[in-house]
Design a protein around this motif. Structure first.
Motif, short mmCIF file in Angstrom:
data_model
loop_
_atom_site.label_atom_id
_atom_site.label_comp_id
_atom_site.label_asym_id
_atom_site.label_seq_id
_atom_site.Cartn_x
_atom_site.Cartn_y
_atom_site.Cartn_z
N UNK A 4 2.05 -2.07 -104.82
CA UNK A 4 1.51 -0.71 -104.76
C UNK A 4 0.09 -0.71 -104.23
N UNK A 5 -0.74 -1.62 -104.71
CA UNK A 5 -2.12 -1.70 -104.25
C UNK A 5 -2.20 -2.06 -102.77
N UNK A 6 -1.34 -2.97 -102.33
CA UNK A 6 -1.31 -3.36 -100.92
C UNK A 6 -0.90 -2.15 -100.06
N UNK A 7 0.11 -1.41 -100.49
CA UNK A 7 0.55 -0.23 -99.73
C UNK A 7 -0.56 0.81 -99.63
N UNK A 8 -1.29 1.02 -100.73
CA UNK A 8 -2.41 1.98 -100.70
C UNK A 8 -3.50 1.50 -99.74
N UNK A 9 -3.78 0.21 -99.77
CA UNK A 9 -4.81 -0.35 -98.87
C UNK A 9 -4.37 -0.22 -97.40
N UNK A 10 -3.10 -0.47 -97.13
CA UNK A 10 -2.58 -0.32 -95.77
C UNK A 10 -2.64 1.14 -95.31
N UNK A 11 -2.29 2.05 -96.21
CA UNK A 11 -2.37 3.48 -95.87
C UNK A 11 -3.81 3.89 -95.58
N UNK A 12 -4.74 3.39 -96.37
CA UNK A 12 -6.15 3.71 -96.17
C UNK A 12 -6.63 3.19 -94.82
N UNK A 13 -6.20 1.99 -94.44
CA UNK A 13 -6.60 1.43 -93.15
C UNK A 13 -5.96 2.20 -92.00
N UNK A 14 -4.74 2.65 -92.18
CA UNK A 14 -4.05 3.40 -91.12
C UNK A 14 -4.70 4.75 -90.88
#
Length: 144
Positions: free
Chosen positions: A132-142
């Motif tokens: 979940x944390x990785x997905x949030x970080x990826x979304x933030x970068x996108x």
């Protein structure tokens, strides 16, 4: 001479100027859409291959039926289409994304206290939380 060089050699100066403008727009769109996820050698290949796109060739000849993009969103779609159609670009993105996910996962894990990691692992929730944390970080970068 390879195929691209042969095509470039046959261009008039006006066509060369048009091609340079198209390539510049593609380069900017690739950077905007993919940033560092796409290796520079792959970006360079895609930029060079722009001349092989039928719409670009038609634009250079002045016989275009479909207009090339005229705004940033259009060039972004054009660049994404080029990446989606190129197997090497797809493989490069897959590798970059896996590498990025692993790095983000390691950062998330390192930010937790050992006691919390152990507690979450015992409850069987550590992997789910990290994902979940990785997905949030990826979304933030996108979104950047």
């Amino acid at each position: 001479m390879n195929h691209i060089e042969q095509l470039e050699a046959g261009l008039t100066s006006k066509q060369s100027e048009k091609l340079t403008a198209v390539r510049r727009n593609v380069e900017i769109a690739l950077a905007r859409q993919f940033g560092n996820r796409l290796a520079s050698i792959i970006s360079e290949k895609l930029i060079k291959d722009t001349i092989l796109c039928p719409d670009v060739l038609a634009h250079l000849e002045g016989a275009t039926v479909t207009e090339l993009p005229c705004d940033a969103a259009g060039w972004d779609r054009f660049a994404r289409g080029m990446v989606e159609a190129d197997e090497l670009a797809q493989r490069n993105l897959t590798f970059s994304d896996a590498e990025l996910r692993e790095r983000l996962r390691g950062e998330a894990l390192a930010s937790m206290s050992p006691q919390r990691r152990i507690a979450l692992a015992r409850e069987g929730k550590l992997d789910e939380l990290l994902d979940t944390q990785v997905e949030h970080a990826l979304d933030a970068q996108a979104r950047r």
